[in-house]
Design an enzyme around this catalytic site. Structure first.
Site, PDB file in Angstrom:
ATOM      1  CB  CYS A 117      -0.953  -0.003   1.187  1.00  0.00           C
ATOM      2  SG  CYS A 117      -2.016  -1.452   1.218  1.00  0.00           S
ATOM      3  CG  HIS A 258      -3.306   3.250   2.941  1.00  0.00           C
ATOM      4  ND1 HIS A 258      -3.767   3.080   1.664  1.00  0.00           N
ATOM      5  CD2 HIS A 258      -3.344   2.018   3.524  1.00  0.00           C
ATOM      6  CE1 HIS A 258      -4.069   1.803   1.481  1.00  0.00           C
ATOM      7  NE2 HIS A 258      -3.819   1.145   2.603  1.00  0.00           N
ATOM      8  CG  ASN A 288      -6.631  -1.046   1.556  1.00  0.00           C
ATOM      9  OD1 ASN A 288      -6.003  -0.438   0.698  1.00  0.00           O
ATOM     10  ND2 ASN A 288      -6.058  -1.665   2.568  1.00  0.00           N
TER      11      ASN A 288
HETATM   12  N1  COA Z   1     -18.347 -10.000   8.725  1.00  0.00           N
HETATM   13  C1  COA Z   1     -18.809 -10.411   9.918  1.00  0.00           C
HETATM   14  N2  COA Z   1     -18.007 -10.848  10.897  1.00  0.00           N
HETATM   15  C2  COA Z   1     -16.684 -10.882  10.643  1.00  0.00           C
HETATM   16  C3  COA Z   1     -16.146 -10.477   9.406  1.00  0.00           C
HETATM   17  C4  COA Z   1     -17.044 -10.021   8.431  1.00  0.00           C
HETATM   18  N3  COA Z   1     -16.635  -9.599   7.230  1.00  0.00           N
HETATM   19  N4  COA Z   1     -14.807 -10.615   9.449  1.00  0.00           N
HETATM   20  C5  COA Z   1     -14.507 -11.092  10.671  1.00  0.00           C
HETATM   21  N5  COA Z   1     -15.640 -11.262  11.379  1.00  0.00           N
HETATM   22  C6  COA Z   1     -15.780 -11.746  12.746  1.00  0.00           C
HETATM   23  C7  COA Z   1     -14.615 -12.583  13.186  1.00  0.00           C
HETATM   24  O1  COA Z   1     -14.739 -13.911  12.751  1.00  0.00           O
HETATM   25  C8  COA Z   1     -14.684 -12.431  14.681  1.00  0.00           C
HETATM   26  O2  COA Z   1     -15.660 -13.319  15.156  1.00  0.00           O
HETATM   27  P1  COA Z   1     -15.426 -14.115  16.540  1.00  0.00           P
HETATM   28  O3  COA Z   1     -15.328 -13.069  17.596  1.00  0.00           O
HETATM   29  O4  COA Z   1     -16.653 -14.975  16.638  1.00  0.00           O
HETATM   30  O5  COA Z   1     -14.151 -14.883  16.339  1.00  0.00           O
HETATM   31  C9  COA Z   1     -15.216 -11.029  14.888  1.00  0.00           C
HETATM   32  O6  COA Z   1     -15.803 -10.654  13.628  1.00  0.00           O
HETATM   33  C10 COA Z   1     -14.158 -10.029  15.266  1.00  0.00           C
HETATM   34  O7  COA Z   1     -13.085 -10.200  14.362  1.00  0.00           O
HETATM   35  P2  COA Z   1     -11.786  -9.331  14.475  1.00  0.00           P
HETATM   36  O8  COA Z   1     -10.798  -9.759  13.438  1.00  0.00           O
HETATM   37  O9  COA Z   1     -11.316  -9.243  15.905  1.00  0.00           O
HETATM   38  O10 COA Z   1     -12.406  -7.896  14.088  1.00  0.00           O
HETATM   39  P3  COA Z   1     -11.692  -6.499  14.072  1.00  0.00           P
HETATM   40  O11 COA Z   1     -12.468  -5.537  14.863  1.00  0.00           O
HETATM   41  O12 COA Z   1     -10.204  -6.614  14.341  1.00  0.00           O
HETATM   42  O13 COA Z   1     -11.862  -6.088  12.562  1.00  0.00           O
HETATM   43  C11 COA Z   1     -10.614  -5.938  10.542  1.00  0.00           C
HETATM   44  C12 COA Z   1     -11.265  -6.863  11.552  1.00  0.00           C
HETATM   45  C13 COA Z   1      -9.986  -6.793   9.464  1.00  0.00           C
HETATM   46  C14 COA Z   1     -11.683  -5.030   9.960  1.00  0.00           C
HETATM   47  C15 COA Z   1      -9.533  -5.077  11.267  1.00  0.00           C
HETATM   48  O14 COA Z   1      -8.705  -5.910  12.032  1.00  0.00           O
HETATM   49  C16 COA Z   1      -8.705  -4.290  10.315  1.00  0.00           C
HETATM   50  O15 COA Z   1      -9.185  -3.417   9.611  1.00  0.00           O
HETATM   51  N6  COA Z   1      -7.359  -4.542  10.299  1.00  0.00           N
HETATM   52  C17 COA Z   1      -6.466  -3.834   9.422  1.00  0.00           C
HETATM   53  C18 COA Z   1      -6.574  -4.408   8.035  1.00  0.00           C
HETATM   54  C19 COA Z   1      -5.902  -3.540   7.002  1.00  0.00           C
HETATM   55  O16 COA Z   1      -6.121  -2.361   6.989  1.00  0.00           O
HETATM   56  N7  COA Z   1      -5.107  -4.158   6.137  1.00  0.00           N
HETATM   57  C20 COA Z   1      -4.440  -3.483   5.097  1.00  0.00           C
HETATM   58  C21 COA Z   1      -3.352  -2.651   5.634  1.00  0.00           C
HETATM   59  S1  COA Z   1      -2.647  -1.678   4.386  1.00  0.00           S
END
Ligand code: COA
Length: 331
Positions: A117, A258, A288
């Protein structure tokens, strides 16, 4: 003889995204997710997805043509083409060489950078230094991705996040030495690589029946690790870029981070002490788009009249490998 130093300015900006829009409701038909979850955790409402058969270079070309038109520069005047991408048309040659050909020009240096990114700002930093040293006059810098081609459409934790698109700028020597790129801060932290990568297709796991069966040719991500590193690193890079320019967060007219996740953007803006109205956000409409996110945001901000002559812009990116880059630009 050592060349003369001069300042680099952005002379033209352009972007291009696929027509097809995929909403959160569309995604909920593919995986177990829903609109409310995606909006609450990411701020994303929709993303643009390319049609089968379309190439990254098609979108690079459209964005480049707009940037060239705004700059009043012809393709033959370009000395350098550099593209930040992780989803080039082919493993090699560089998509920049294909864009060069599609632009109907040849001869100039053309290469890609792989910095996830941060690919656009890493590329812009390279072009800036060639221009600053008077080695070259004009460069086309592109950030572009068709991430839909490497997203696992069965993995709800990643497929809701990403989108396709391209953005481009034409840079050249600034006529006004007060204006242009004022500072840089770039970094990476290789220890973080397993938290965001694509295992297949490289020399460790070349394509095979097995690698396809094991779904290795898709993005793998530890979302919460990436989230924490992103917030901390985006803040650090922005602070150092401001310090290197002798400026403070209150001097920033428009912060263009970003566009990965609205919660990351808000957390970084707050930590830096930049007022919400000075933070540019379009992640809701594009998701993204990785290396494309900052030039697409720039093109939109310009189109909306949010950038005026003399404004101070702070651009800030973060990506896989914890690559990160920030730059201060006097418009
Ligand atoms: N829809 C519904 N539920 C979802 C889901 C979706 N699309 N994706 C994950 N979940 C669930 C998980 O399975 C988890 O369930 P559980 O508690 O029963 O295990 C729950 O939601 C929480 O998941 P978690 O990964 O802890 O959520 P989060 O608040 O960390 O959000 C992201 C997940 C991916 C949105 C977040 O971590 C994020 O944005 N990270 C950065 C990613 C990024 O920007 N990457 C590129 C960098 S350049």
């Amino acid at each position: 003889m050592l060349p003369t130093l001069r300042r680099t300015a952005i002379l033209g900006v352009g972007s291009a995204v696929p027509e097809r829009v995929m909403t959160n409701d569309d995604l909920s038909k593919l995986v177990d997710t829903n609109d409310a979850w995606i909006i609450e955790r990411t701020g994303i409402r929709q993303r643009h997805i390319a049609e089968p058969g379309e190439a990254l270079s098609d979108y690079c070309l459209k964005a480049a043509q707009k940037a060239l038109a705004m700059a009043g520069i012809t393709p033959d005047q370009l000395d350098m083409i550099i593209t930040g991408t992780a989803t080039a048309d082919y493993q090699f040659p560089a998509v920049s060489t294909i864009v060069q050909h599609k632009l109907g020009t040849s001869g100039q240096m053309a290469m890609d950078t792989t910095a996830a990114c941060s690919g656009f700002l890493y590329s812009l930093s390279v072009a800036d230094h060639f221009i600053r040293c008077s080695t070259y006059d004009y460069a086309l810098v592109i950030g572009a991705e068709l991430l839909s081609r490497i997203v696992d459409w069965e993995d709800r934790s990643t497929c809701v996040l990403f989108g396709d698109g391209a953005g481009a700028v034409v840079v050249g020597p600034s006529e006004d030495e007060e204006r242009g790129i004022l500072s840089w801060s770039l970094s990476a932290d290789g220890a973080t690589w397993p938290s965001l990568y694509m295992p297949g297709g490289g020399c460790i796991n070349p394509a095979s029946e097995e690698s396809v069966k094991d779904r290795l040719h898709f993005i793998k991500m530890e979302g919460s690790d990436v989230f924490k590193t992103a917030v901390r690193t985006l803040q650090e890079r922005a602070e150092v870029a401001l310090e290197n320019a002798g400026l403070k967060p209150e001097d920033v007219d428009l912060f263009v981070p970003h566009q990965a996740n609205l919660r990351i953007i808000k957390a970084v803006g707050k930590r830096l002490g930049i007022a919400e109205e000075n933070v540019f956000v379009n992640v809701d409409r594009y998701g993204n788009t990785s290396a494309a996110s900052i030039p697409i945001a720039l093109a939109e901000a310009l189109g909306e009249g949010r950038i005026k002559k003399g404004d101070l812009l702070l651009l800030d990116s973060f990506g896989a490998g914890a690559t990160a880059a920030a730059t201060c630009i006097r418009w």
